[in-house]
Write an enzyme that holds these catalytic residues in place. Structure first.
Site, PDB file in Angstrom:
ATOM      1  N   ASP A   1      -6.368   0.958   1.239  1.00  0.00           N
ATOM      2  CA  ASP A   1      -6.314   0.989   2.694  1.00  0.00           C
ATOM      3  C   ASP A   1      -7.656   0.506   3.226  1.00  0.00           C
ATOM      4  OD1 ASP A   1      -8.054   3.062   2.203  1.00  0.00           O
ATOM      5  OD2 ASP A   1      -6.909   4.582   3.290  1.00  0.00           O
TER       6      ASP A   1
ATOM      7  N   LYS B   1       0.825  -1.201   0.000  1.00  0.00           N
ATOM      8  CA  LYS B   1       0.000   0.000   0.000  1.00  0.00           C
ATOM      9  C   LYS B   1       0.863   1.256   0.000  1.00  0.00           C
ATOM     10  CE  LYS B   1      -1.341   2.553   3.090  1.00  0.00           C
ATOM     11  NZ  LYS B   1      -1.762   3.198   4.361  1.00  0.00           N
TER      12      LYS B   1
END
Length: 267
Positions: free
Chosen positions: A184, A166
């Site tokens: 996320d 991420k």
């Protein structure tokens, strides 16, 4: 003399369950409610291509100037800010990074500051000890392997201390303008709720979004989705009544505007 009779109420009262049994039963009920909520929180199907385009177009209108809420000035400071934001809010990170970046604006200065120095400046955010260690180590790695520059590939970024997929995707998207979709908790929740890109894992949702979102919208959609998930499609209860993209959204239990009761008049 008549024999005393037992009180019917007492005779019919079942023995109380032990505390452990009551806790077990309560946990089972809570688990059943959570399972039911999870089923309702997932769209019954994936959006069609026209629905996706409409959904993202509506979000673009709602967030026309969307960008990351982390404060940064260079790819290096962006990388550090994103690493610090893991399991912490952007606001909490923004409170500590001005002093941190003033003391260490580049990898060499960050290494010179050291773990103790970094830790003193970031100790108000979660997991600060481990983050201080990673920040110094990744800065050392940048000096050793990349001449002090932040690399522009996912593989090189993920090889740095404290950098996961991420974080790498955020840096590639924001600093290098690449069409990545960082997933996320906000994006994961919203993608499953709406039908934009369903999946049981972060990797599955990321793959679904990159496959389904039109290429020309991928990069900007990252910011629209995060802001929408953070401020409107909230975890505890989505505020569907003020969602700009509620029409194409496939969330099956949309919430209504709460009724505000007038204050009680007193004599």
């Amino acid at each position: 003399m008549a024999r005393p009779t037992r009180s019917p109420a007492k005779a019919d009262t079942p023995p109380a369950k032990p505390a452990s049994a009551r806790r077990t039963a309560a946990k089972a009920k809570a688990s059943d409610r959570a399972a039911s909520a999870d089923q309702k929180a997932t769209a019954p199907r994936d959006m069609t291509r026209p629905e996706i385009v409409q959904f993202l177009t509506d979000l673009e209108r709602a967030w026309p100037d969307a960008e990351t809420e982390l404060h940064y000035s260079t790819p290096f400071t962006l990388l550090i800010a994103v690493v610090l934001s893991a399991q912490a809010t952007d606001a909490s990170v923004n409170r500590v990074t001005p002093a941190l970046f003033a003391a260490a604006p580049d990898p060499a200065a960050m290494v010179a500051l050291g773990e103790d120095g970094v830790g003193e400046l970031i100790r108000t955010i979660g997991l600060w000890r481990n983050k201080a260690k990673n920040v110094v180590e990744l800065s050392r790695q940048l000096l050793t392997h990349h001449n002090g520059e932040v690399p522009g590939t996912r593989e090189a970024l993920e090889a740095l201390a404290g950098v996961g997929r991420k974080t790498a995707n955020v840096v590639l998207n924001v600093a290098f303008h690449q069409p990545t979709v960082p997933v996320d908790t906000h994006v994961f929740r919203l993608a499953n709720r709406t039908g934009l890109g369903r999946g049981k894992t972060v990797e599955a949702v990321e793959a679904a979004l990159e496959r389904r979102i039109p290429k020309e919208m991928i990069r900007d959609s990252h910011h629209w989705l995060i802001l929408q998930g953070r401020y409107v499609c909230k975890a505890r209860k989505p505020e569907c009544w003020r969602c700009a993209a509620s029409t194409p959204c496939l969330y099956p239990v949309k919430t209504d505007r709460p009724v505000i009761k007038p204050p009680r008049q007193t004599l």
